[in-house]
Structure formats: structure tokens, C-alpha cells
Design an enzyme around this catalytic site. Structure first.
Site, PDB file in Angstrom:
ATOM      1  N   ARG A  52       1.987 -17.338 -38.353  1.00 32.38           N
ATOM      2  CA  ARG A  52       1.540 -16.153 -39.083  1.00 32.38           C
ATOM      3  C   ARG A  52       0.568 -15.383 -38.191  1.00 32.38           C
ATOM      4  O   ARG A  52       0.242 -15.844 -37.098  1.00 32.38           O
ATOM      5  CB  ARG A  52       0.861 -16.555 -40.402  1.00 32.38           C
ATOM      6  CG  ARG A  52      -0.427 -17.316 -40.223  1.00 32.38           C
ATOM      7  CD  ARG A  52      -1.072 -17.746 -41.543  1.00 32.38           C
ATOM      8  NE  ARG A  52      -1.684 -16.634 -42.238  1.00 32.38           N
ATOM      9  CZ  ARG A  52      -2.679 -16.767 -43.138  1.00 32.38           C
ATOM     10  NH1 ARG A  52      -3.169 -17.972 -43.433  1.00 32.38           N
ATOM     11  NH2 ARG A  52      -3.180 -15.722 -43.755  1.00 32.38           N
TER      12      ARG A  52
ATOM     13  N   TYR B 151      -8.226 -17.159 -57.666  1.00 34.34           N
ATOM     14  CA  TYR B 151      -8.234 -17.313 -59.127  1.00 34.34           C
ATOM     15  C   TYR B 151      -8.807 -16.102 -59.819  1.00 34.34           C
ATOM     16  O   TYR B 151      -8.449 -15.799 -60.954  1.00 34.34           O
ATOM     17  CB  TYR B 151      -8.972 -18.589 -59.537  1.00 34.34           C
ATOM     18  CG  TYR B 151      -8.172 -19.810 -59.185  1.00 34.34           C
ATOM     19  CD1 TYR B 151      -6.827 -19.893 -59.533  1.00 34.34           C
ATOM     20  CD2 TYR B 151      -8.726 -20.855 -58.482  1.00 34.34           C
ATOM     21  CE1 TYR B 151      -6.073 -20.979 -59.172  1.00 34.34           C
ATOM     22  CE2 TYR B 151      -7.977 -21.955 -58.123  1.00 34.34           C
ATOM     23  CZ  TYR B 151      -6.642 -22.012 -58.473  1.00 34.34           C
ATOM     24  OH  TYR B 151      -5.896 -23.085 -58.123  1.00 34.34           O
TER      25      TYR B 151
END
Ligand code: HAS
Ligand code: CU
Length: 551
Positions: free
Chosen positions: A437, A225
Site C-alpha cells: 500500500r 469507531y
């Protein structure tokens, strides 16, 4: 109405220094990204014995941590100077912060390049790096703390000089973002100083892995954020001006930032849903809080549609979707962030999938997650940052955004979009098919399941190559804007409030209240699980070095 101030040459220089580090990082980090996608095709081997995980560490650290932090601080510095002003002393502290961060970055980079820190950007224990890697990172954080206090002081001083007045929106937003950052970095500072540094130096033998990861993710989610909010600043307060409109609602923008302050931090467990050792009840509670932090993004989506529609209608486009045509698609200051916004529709939806416990079991540790963060941070956030650069760099260098820059920017945006559709799109699909990943393997010894992934891994490499072309274009444009664009005075677009806008509730500026609620929520979400993790800790782990067998 806020009075804008002029950006002095000295302030512009400080901000520009940050931009240089950011764009150099873009070039280095982007090149590493290209190499990774090539290796993942299974057809390319890195020359000179260069190690995949070393390259991956450079990529993650330099793009996710260095590029973002420097760009954000450079941008926010100008926002503060424009809206609340900067004293000479604050600027000098700004330079001190810049050098502390830069020296920290250089130390960290040297350790990675020496192959002493191939631990990826999340530096999960028990993988261990050279102590200087962690010390370098600490310096970067200490530098940002100096910036936090400069920003807090800037707003504080302005408030004292303007008693009873509402603070300028952008300064309010910057202070919220730096508050989130400050409180979040306390977690990563704690694990680095108390756990990683003593352990990597051999002062203690073992590390509590779960505790270190928990403290990392206490920081790691608010980190995303911290990247997103500067983009939101531009969406709320800059884009409307570029459209020729006004702020949609000062109050709503502030409310959404306050919700980020409250809910960004107590949610780190959504990165640890598959981690054994955390009580499911607390995972559940943090997932509920994660869904609460989606609300301010939905408020943002609503505001943006409202701004688009109302400015379109004000220009006379009155049919249901007529406003769409009124948008300045040929103005790169709008186009790049707009593509970023559109990308955030699937990007945000992917986030909701990740945060849902059962669905997380399917996607966790697959390359889907890599797809998720390339569409969020590398598209939504980066395209907005590029969109900001096209006017901000000329403002800082005393030049104009000319037709050439605009054209280059539009091509760049298209190249980036196409590259990312290929790369992030195929990562999402391959992830659903189970491709992991953080792995240099492609064919997995010819196993059948891996053959399903190969096609997508090729598509990733095609996307990665297109994206690298996009990076070269961006670097060229950056240099052009810095040295060659025509001299002049470029507009610093800041939107104003509607004359008849309803007043913003004064409670939004009650910092003690919001910081208090934030602290209560963090203590609620983390105290009991942390006590539990520490009390019931299994034996810790000694350090492991990659490549195995060395050091
Ligand atoms: Fe995420 C993993 C959940 C948002 C970044 N995320 C990551 C990682 C990164 C990252 C870097 O719950 C990987 C970390 C690692 O290395 O392991 N993420 C979420 C949720 C959201 C979310 C719930 N993430 C972001 C943003 C990021 C970011 C933003 C970077 C900037 N994420 C997760 C979870 C994981 C995760 C799990 C862990 C996965 C795992 O298992 O490892 C939410 O904040 C999203 C809310 C957003 C929306 C969208 C609102 C839409 C807007 C646009 C409007 C468009 C307009 C244009 C107006 C609901 C505001 C319209 C125009 C037209 C023409 C149509
Ligand atoms: Cu998260």
C-alpha cells in the site's frame, strides 16, 4: 417514550452547513481517489508534475478526516436537537465550532495543495509537513471539542429538566460517541502539540518516532469507531422505523454503545503489531481487548437480524426466510444502509484477520489493508451516511424525498456496490499476493512478482472509475435534494420502543462508572508500554521532507 421535538430552521441551517462541507469534500476527495487508481495501473502519469503522494494526502485527509467529521457532526446535531433540544446559546457555539473546524480545514488543505504536506493522513514521522498543516489539524480538533461540550451540555440540561427519566436513546448514543472522540483526540493532540509542531518549526531537532506513532494509534483506532457509531445509530434507532417496526431492545443498544466506550480506545497496538520497540506482552493484551470490542458489533448484527425477522413476521411473512421478502428493498432509506450492513460481514471478518497477530504479518502494509478500510469506512459507513442523506437533506431543506431522489439513490447504491466489489475486492487479493500500500509504483521495474499484481491493479482502476461515477451521482442528488426537490415536510424517522419492552437497567446511565472503567482500561493498556517507550527511546529523527531534496 420519548417526545420528539421539531427541528427549527436555524438548527437545520447549522446542520446543513456541515453537509455542504461534507459533500464538497466527497467530490474533491473522490476525484483524487480516481487519479490514484489510474496511476496504479502503470499506464497513466499525472500531468503538470502533480505528485502521487500529494494526491494521496488530499484523498486521505479530505475523506477520512474532513468528510466524516463534518457529516457526523451535522447528523448528530440534528439527533440532539430532535431528542433533547438545543438552546440559542448552544447553537451559537455550534456555529463557532463549525467555523473553527472549517478554518482549520482550509489551512490544512492549502498546505497540502502547496506541496508542503505530502505526509498522508496518518502523517507518520519522520516525514515532516509545514507547521501550518499540523496547526490546521489542531484547529479542526479544537472545533470538535466545542461540539463535545455542547452535546454533553445538551444531555445534562435535559436530564436536569427530566429527573429520573431515561435519556432518549439517540442522545445517549451521540454522547457516547463524542466521549470516545474527546478522550481519543487527547492522544493525537498530545503528539501534534508536544512533538510535531515544535519539531516541524525547528524548535527541537528530533522526534521520537515510536512515541508519535503510538499516540497517533491511540487516536487512530477509536477514530474508526467514531465513524462507525453514527451508522450504528441509524441501524439501531432509524432503520426499524423505516421498516415499520419498533426498536429491538433499548437496553441492548445502550449496552453495545457502552462496550464501545470501554473497549474502543485501549487497542491501538493492533495497528502496530509489526512495530519493533513495543513489548509483545502489551501487544498481546491489546489484541485481547481488540477482540473484546468485536462483541458489540456482534450484538449489533444480532439485533439487526432480530429487527428484520420480527418486523417481517409481524407483517405476516412466517416462513423461515420469508421476512427477507418483507424488507423494503425499493426504499433507498433502507437499501443503502442494508448494503452497508452486508458489506460489514466481510469487512468485519477482514478486521478480525488484521487483528490476529500471525495473519497481520501477512497483510500489514499491503494493499489488503486499503481494501479493508474501503469496505468498512467507504462502504459500510458511507452507504449508511448516503442512506441517511436521502431523508435528512430534504428534512433540512424543507423538501420531500420524491420518487426521483429514491430512484437516483437506488442507482447510486448499485453503482457504489459494483465499483467497490471491483476495487476493494482486487485490493484484498493483490494484498495477499504481496502488493504494497502507499506506493505509486506499479510494475516495480518489471520484477516478476509485480506482474502478478498488474491485473488486479487494472481492476482497481475500473472499480475506482465506477465509484467516481457514483460520487458524481451522489453530488447531483445532493444538489437536487437541496435546491429542486418538491417542497414539503419529510419524515425524520426515529423508532420507538415496544410498549411491553423490559425496562433498561438504570446502571447504563451511570456515567461516572463507565468513564471510570474506561479510564482504568486505558491506563492499564498504555501506562507501562508508554513508560517503556519513553525510557528506552532510541535517538530521535530530524525531519524529512517529501519530495526529497526540497524544503
Ligand atoms: Fe479496521 C486497519 C482491525 C473494523 C477502518 N481499519 C484499519 C484501517 C482503517 C480501518 C481506516 O487489527 C487502516 C488504518 C491505516 O491507515 O493504517 N478493524 C479491525 C477490527 C475491526 C475493524 C478487529 N476498521 C473497522 C471499521 C473501520 C475500520 C468498522 C471503519 C469504519 N483494522 C484492524 C486492524 C488494522 C485495521 C488490525 C491494522 C492493519 C494493519 O496491519 O495495518 C472490528 O471492529 C470488526 C468487527 C465487526 C464485525 C462484523 C459484524 C457485522 C455486522 C453486520 C451485520 C449484517 C446484517 C445484514 C445484519 C465482527 C454488524 C445481514 C443481511 C443479510 C441479507 C445477510
Ligand atoms: Cu483499528
Amino acid at each position: 417514550m420519548t417526545v420528539e421535538m421539531k427541528l427549527s430552521r436555524k438548527e437545520a441551517k447549522l446542520s446543513m452547513a456541515h453537509m455542504w462541507v461534507a459533500f464538497i469534500s466527497l467530490l474533491i476527495g473522490g476525484l483524487m481517489g480516481l487519479l490514484q487508481t489510474l496511476v496504479r495501473t502503470g499506464k497513466v502519469t499525472l500531468p503538470f508534475g502533480i505528485d502521487y503522494y500529494q494526491v494521496l494526502t488530499v484523498h486521505g485527509v479530505i475523506l477520512a478526516l474532513v468528510l466524516t467529521t463534518f457529516f457526523i457532526i451535522g447528523f448528530q446535531t440534528t439527533l440532539m436537537s430532535k431528542t433533547v433540544g438545543m438552546t440559542d446559546r448552544q447553537r451559537k457555539l455550534g456555529w463557532l465550532a463549525f467555523w473553527v473546524m472549517t478554518i482549520g480545514t482550509i489551512i490544512t488543505a492549502i498546505m497540502i495543495l502547496l506541496g508542503e504536506a505530502s505526509v498522508l493522513y496518518t502523517f507518520y514521522a519522520p516525514l515532516a509537513a509545514h507547521p501550518l498543516f499540523y496547526i490546521g489539524l489542531t484547529l479542526v480538533i479544537v472545533g470538535t471539542w466545542i461540539v463535545c461540550f455542547v452535546n454533553f451540555h445538551q444531555l445534562y440540561k435535559w436530564k436536569k429538566q427530566h429527573p429520573g427519566e431515561k435519556s432518549p436513546l439517540l442522545a445517549f448514543m451521540v454522547v457516547i460517541n463524542m466521549l470516545i472522540w474527546f478522550v481519543a483526540t487527547l492522544g493525537v493532540a498530545a503528539t501534534v502539540l508536544l512533538q510535531f509542531i515544535p519539531w516541524s518549526m525547528g524548535i527541537v531537532d528530533d522526534i521520537d518516532i515510536l512515541l508519535s506513532r503510538t499516540l497517533f494509534w491511540y487516536f487512530g483506532h477509536p477514530l474508526v469507531y467514531f465513524w462507525l457509531l453514527p451508522a450504528y445509530m441509524a441501524w439501531y434507532a432509524i432503520i426499524p422505523k423505516i421498516l415499520g417496526g419498533k426498536l429491538f431492545s433499548d437496553g441492548l443498544a445502550r449496552l453495545s454503545f457502552i462496550l464501545f466506550l470501554l473497549f474502543s480506545i485501549p487497542v491501538g497496538f493492533h495497528h502496530q503489531l509489526l512495530e519493533p520497540g513495543i513489548d509483545p506482552l502489551w501487544k498481546y493484551i491489546q489484541v485481547v481487548l481488540t477482540f473484546a470490542v468485536v462483541i458489540p458489533s456482534l450484538l449489533t448484527a444480532f439485533s439487526m437480524f432480530a429487527v428484520f425477522e420480527s418486523t417481517g413476521r409481524a407483517k405476516g411473512f412466517n416462513s423461515l426466510f420469508g421476512w427477507f421478502k418483507a424488507l423494503p428493498w425499493k426504499d433507498v432509506r433502507f437499501l443503502a444502509p442494508m448494503v452497508g450492513m452486508i458489506a460489514f460481514i466481510p469487512g468485519g471478518a477482514g478486521g478480525l484477520i488484521n487483528a490476529s497477530n500471525q495473519l497481520n504479518q501477512v497483510v500489514h502494509n499491503t494493499i489488503w489493508v486499503t481494501g479493508h478500510f474501503h469496505i468498512t469506512v467507504a462502504t459500510t459507513v458511507m452507504l449508511t451516511f448516503f442512506g441517511i442523506s436521502y431523508w435528512l437533506i430534504p428534512v433540512l431543506t424543507g423538501r420531500k424525498l420524491d420518487a426521483k431522489t429514491n430512484r437516483l439513490g437506488i442507482i447510486q447504491t448499485i453503482v457504489w456496490t459494483v465499483g467497490m466489489i471491483f476495487m476493494s475486492g482486487s485490493m484484498h487479493i493483490a494484498g495477499l499476493l504481496g502488493a504494497p500500500r502507499r506506493s505509486s509504483f506499479s510494475e516495480y521495474g518489471g520484477t516478476e512478482q509485480a506482474t502478478e499484481w498488474i491485473g488486479y491493479q487494472f481492476a482497481q482502476a475500473i472499480g475506482g472509475t465506477i465509484l467516481f461515477i457514483g460520487i458524481l451521482l451522489m453530488i447531483y442528488t445532493f444538489l437536487y435534494m437541496t435546491f429542486f426537490a418538491p417542497k414539503g415536510e419529510e419524515e425524520f424517522p426515529i423508532a420507538e420502543e415496544e410498549e411491553e419492552a423490559s425496562p433498561t437497567p438504570a446502571i447504563f446511565e451511570n456515567w461516572k462508572l463507565w468513564i471510570g472503567v474506561m479510564a482504568v482500561l486505558i491506563l492499564f493498556a498504555y501506562t507501562i508500554p508508554l513508560i517503556d517507550i519513553i525510557e528506552n527511546a532510541p535517538p530521535g529523527s530530524s525531519p524529512f521532507k517529501w519530495p526529497i531534496g526540497r524544503g
